[in-house]
Design a protein around this motif. Sequence first.
Motif, mmCIF file in Angstrom:
data_model
loop_
_atom_site.group_PDB
_atom_site.id
_atom_site.type_symbol
_atom_site.label_atom_id
_atom_site.label_comp_id
_atom_site.label_asym_id
_atom_site.label_seq_id
_atom_site.Cartn_x
_atom_site.Cartn_y
_atom_site.Cartn_z
ATOM 1 N N ILE A 223 73.522 71.985 51.545
ATOM 2 C CA ILE A 223 74.705 72.693 52.024
ATOM 3 C C ILE A 223 75.948 71.814 51.872
ATOM 4 N N VAL A 224 75.802 70.516 52.089
ATOM 5 C CA VAL A 224 76.933 69.608 51.885
ATOM 6 C C VAL A 224 77.384 69.651 50.433
ATOM 7 N N MET A 225 76.436 69.626 49.509
ATOM 8 C CA MET A 225 76.779 69.678 48.097
ATOM 9 C C MET A 225 77.436 71.011 47.741
ATOM 10 N N LEU A 226 76.903 72.110 48.282
ATOM 11 C CA LEU A 226 77.485 73.420 48.008
ATOM 12 C C LEU A 226 78.916 73.502 48.524
ATOM 13 N N ASN A 227 79.137 73.078 49.762
ATOM 14 C CA ASN A 227 80.483 73.112 50.330
ATOM 15 C C ASN A 227 81.440 72.205 49.568
ATOM 16 N N LEU A 228 80.939 71.053 49.134
ATOM 17 C CA LEU A 228 81.798 70.129 48.391
ATOM 18 C C LEU A 228 82.210 70.732 47.052
ATOM 19 N N ILE A 229 81.251 71.364 46.368
ATOM 20 C CA ILE A 229 81.566 71.998 45.085
ATOM 21 C C ILE A 229 82.578 73.117 45.279
ATOM 22 N N LEU A 230 82.355 73.971 46.299
ATOM 23 C CA LEU A 230 83.274 75.081 46.546
ATOM 24 C C LEU A 230 84.655 74.573 46.949
ATOM 25 N N SER A 231 84.705 73.510 47.730
ATOM 26 C CA SER A 231 85.994 72.989 48.181
ATOM 27 C C SER A 231 86.769 72.343 47.038
ATOM 28 N N ILE A 232 86.070 71.566 46.200
ATOM 29 C CA ILE A 232 86.751 70.909 45.084
ATOM 30 C C ILE A 232 87.253 71.938 44.080
ATOM 31 N N THR A 233 86.396 72.902 43.716
ATOM 32 C CA THR A 233 86.839 73.936 42.783
ATOM 33 C C THR A 233 87.944 74.784 43.381
ATOM 34 N N GLY A 234 87.868 75.033 44.697
ATOM 35 C CA GLY A 234 88.938 75.779 45.343
ATOM 36 C C GLY A 234 90.244 75.017 45.369
ATOM 37 N N SER A 235 90.172 73.697 45.517
ATOM 38 C CA SER A 235 91.402 72.893 45.514
ATOM 39 C C SER A 235 92.067 72.898 44.140
ATOM 40 N N LEU A 236 91.262 72.981 43.087
ATOM 41 C CA LEU A 236 91.837 73.068 41.743
ATOM 42 C C LEU A 236 92.514 74.422 41.514
ATOM 43 N N SER A 237 92.083 75.433 42.287
ATOM 44 C CA SER A 237 92.619 76.784 42.121
ATOM 45 C C SER A 237 93.588 77.167 43.228
ATOM 46 N N ALA A 238 94.146 76.208 43.938
ATOM 47 C CA ALA A 238 95.047 76.516 45.054
ATOM 48 C C ALA A 238 96.246 77.324 44.566
ATOM 49 N N PHE A 239 96.549 78.401 45.285
ATOM 50 C CA PHE A 239 97.636 79.278 44.846
ATOM 51 C C PHE A 239 98.489 79.784 46.008
ATOM 52 N N GLU A 240 97.867 80.360 47.020
ATOM 53 C CA GLU A 240 98.608 81.080 48.053
ATOM 54 C C GLU A 240 99.585 80.224 48.848
ATOM 55 N N PRO A 241 99.196 79.009 49.324
ATOM 56 C CA PRO A 241 100.168 78.249 50.131
ATOM 57 C C PRO A 241 101.459 77.942 49.385
ATOM 58 N N ALA A 242 101.341 77.420 48.163
ATOM 59 C CA ALA A 242 102.544 77.057 47.405
ATOM 60 C C ALA A 242 103.329 78.291 46.971
ATOM 61 N N TYR A 243 102.632 79.367 46.650
ATOM 62 C CA TYR A 243 103.314 80.563 46.154
ATOM 63 C C TYR A 243 104.074 81.268 47.268
ATOM 64 N N VAL A 244 103.471 81.381 48.446
ATOM 65 C CA VAL A 244 104.083 82.141 49.537
ATOM 66 C C VAL A 244 105.074 81.289 50.316
ATOM 67 N N ILE A 245 104.727 80.045 50.615
ATOM 68 C CA ILE A 245 105.547 79.232 51.513
ATOM 69 C C ILE A 245 106.776 78.674 50.792
ATOM 70 N N THR A 246 106.586 78.120 49.602
ATOM 71 C CA THR A 246 107.709 77.458 48.920
ATOM 72 C C THR A 246 108.064 78.083 47.576
ATOM 73 N N SER A 247 107.273 79.038 47.099
ATOM 74 C CA SER A 247 107.466 79.642 45.768
ATOM 75 C C SER A 247 107.442 78.590 44.664
ATOM 76 N N GLY A 248 106.752 77.468 44.912
ATOM 77 C CA GLY A 248 106.631 76.406 43.913
ATOM 78 C C GLY A 248 107.835 75.513 43.782
ATOM 79 N N ALA A 249 108.789 75.608 44.724
ATOM 80 C CA ALA A 249 110.011 74.801 44.629
ATOM 81 C C ALA A 249 109.761 73.373 45.123
#
Length: 332
Positions: A223-249
């Motif tokens: 489960i640690v390995m699964l969560n780590l894989i999902l978290s790392i791949t999710g961090s590479l695909s981060a979109f919503e915080p930067a798009y909504v909060i700062t619009s990438g500025a």
Amino acid sequence: MKTGFDFARWFKGRKVQRFLVIFTFMAVPLLLLFVFTYLPFGEMVNFSFYNMRYTGTRTWVGLQNYIDVFRRDDCFGALKLSFYYMAGAVVQLMLALYFATLLSFRVRGGSFFKGAIFFPYLINGIAIGFIFKFFYTRGFVLDTVLGWCGFELDQLPFWLRDTNINNISLVATSVWRYMGQNMVLFIGAIMSVDGELYEASRLDGANRFQQFIHIILPNIRTIVMLNLILSITGSLSAFEPAYVITSGANGTATYFVLMDELAHVTQKVGLASAMAVVLLGMILLATLLQKLFFKYVFRSAEDEDKGAGARRERRLARYARRHKTGKGELRP
């Protein structure tokens, strides 16, 4: 008397009918998967070799788009920004594992804390973006709370404009949102550990930390390995915080935000497609490295015991072969 192949009987046979049932149930999902996943992916890879817009003519450029991904300052900067989110993913997993370990045992108000920590994951990502946009705005919630703690407003940074801290602020948003999800997965894994192991360790004088290191962590390794894989791949695909909060500025445009801008604003479809292919390669590489790490570095005590036992058996077998007499007996 009829001779030859009886097609009707063969067609009604049990093996053929079972194959037809399996094929029928699998055909529609596989067709949908091909049409809506693999075919668009193949077209995206094809687009990555062209200089093109959504409409108009295409110009073959070969690998130039892939070269531009690493040469352009904005693309390469977005790649480097992913390391912020990777570090946040590691912090998130550590916090989730810490709270999961605490709440897996009897704690007063444990159900309330589980629900409170998991609740942010249930909120829509766009809504969380707007919440934290006001949370970090100058003079609003965070600054007010820090003011109650004795900080002057002039001493506080601009959480979303200061390039030294704005990306950390956005990463903290992702940590707050996804920590509960990982915590619930960890709790489920920890609860499946045999309780007799804890009793035996207590009889041997082990404390909670030793139980965590020698019992909990080896047993929830998958489960640690699964969560780590999902978290790392999710961090590479981060979109919503930067798009909504700062619009990438102000240097907060993540890889996905920049890809969206190139594809839908400037319509550099070929370059955006190349960025997507590069991202896929990075995710596959990260997954492979994590699997190798857990296979060769993070081994449980049980695996080590099995390895030591196998090596001992091989040594005994070699010893027996060397000292065997001609009559098949071991020499003293």
